[in-house]
Design an enzyme around this catalytic site. Structure first.
Site, mmCIF file in Angstrom:
data_model
loop_
_atom_site.group_PDB
_atom_site.id
_atom_site.type_symbol
_atom_site.label_atom_id
_atom_site.label_comp_id
_atom_site.label_asym_id
_atom_site.label_seq_id
_atom_site.Cartn_x
_atom_site.Cartn_y
_atom_site.Cartn_z
ATOM 1 N N HIS A 1 16.667 -20.282 -12.422
ATOM 2 C CA HIS A 1 16.482 -19.054 -11.644
ATOM 3 C C HIS A 1 15.279 -19.179 -10.724
ATOM 4 C CE1 HIS A 1 19.477 -16.410 -13.365
ATOM 5 N NE2 HIS A 1 19.152 -16.860 -14.568
ATOM 6 N N HIS B 1 19.591 -13.164 -18.611
ATOM 7 C CA HIS B 1 18.723 -13.265 -19.786
ATOM 8 C C HIS B 1 17.544 -12.290 -19.664
ATOM 9 C CE1 HIS B 1 20.811 -16.966 -20.901
ATOM 10 N NE2 HIS B 1 20.146 -16.952 -22.045
#
Length: 176
Positions: free
Chosen positions: A150, A111
């Site tokens: 993440h 992303h």
């Protein structure tokens, strides 16, 4: 890879610091909204709109845009599947992320990489938008950490990957 252990420890400490922030519910809600803007639909809307509005130049720019994303996605996929870094929910005992990620591994953040690639490509056509685009890219990276999918270095490397591919493709004039 023992030399990475200090980096992993710093990353883990930063991640835990992020998870301990007050107003977690608010940060999670904002993170979900920001993260959704980097799911890919925005890129498609932009390139179709730009191609339609700038028909004479749009064809070359669409090819450049598509080639940049193909290169970025290929590098991202190779890194993701060769490094095979566990996501925080798999690496930290008793931790559950706030969303279900679309794939198994954490490094790098796709992303964030795509957001920074998009920022570089759009800023090449609309330079005055660069500060806003970089701010959005940073928010995307932060959202991925605050959603628990993440570690911070995943997003830093993602930002570097997307930016680098964008600059290289722009300076080389594209691939196709």
């Amino acid at each position: 890879m023992r030399w990475l252990e200090p980096v992993q420890q710093i990353d883990l400490s930063l991640f835990k610091w992020c998870m301990a922030r007050r107003r977690r519910e608010t940060l999670t809600a904002i993170g979900r909204a920001v993260s959704r803007t980097a799911d890919g639909w925005l890129y498609l809307v932009f390139i179709v709109g730009y191609g339609a509005l700038e028909w004479s130049e749009g064809n070359a720019y669409v090819r450049l845009f598509v080639s940049a994303f193909l290169i970025e996605r290929l590098i991202y996929w190779v890194l993701k599947n060769s490094c095979r870094r566990n996501r925080p929910a798999d690496a930290i005992h008793d931790f559950t992320s706030f969303i279900i990620p679309s794939d198994k591994f954490s490094f790098p953040s796709g992303h964030t990489s795509a957001a920074f690639l998009f920022a570089v490509l759009v800023a090449s056509q609309f330079p005055s938008l660069l500060p806003l685009l970089v701010f959005w890219g940073v928010l995307v990276g932060l959202s991925r950490v605050f959603l628990g999918v993440h570690f911070p270095t995943d997003t830093l490397v993602g930002a570097a990957l997307g930016s680098t591919v964008g600059f290289v493709v722009l300076t080389s004039g594209g691939v196709f």
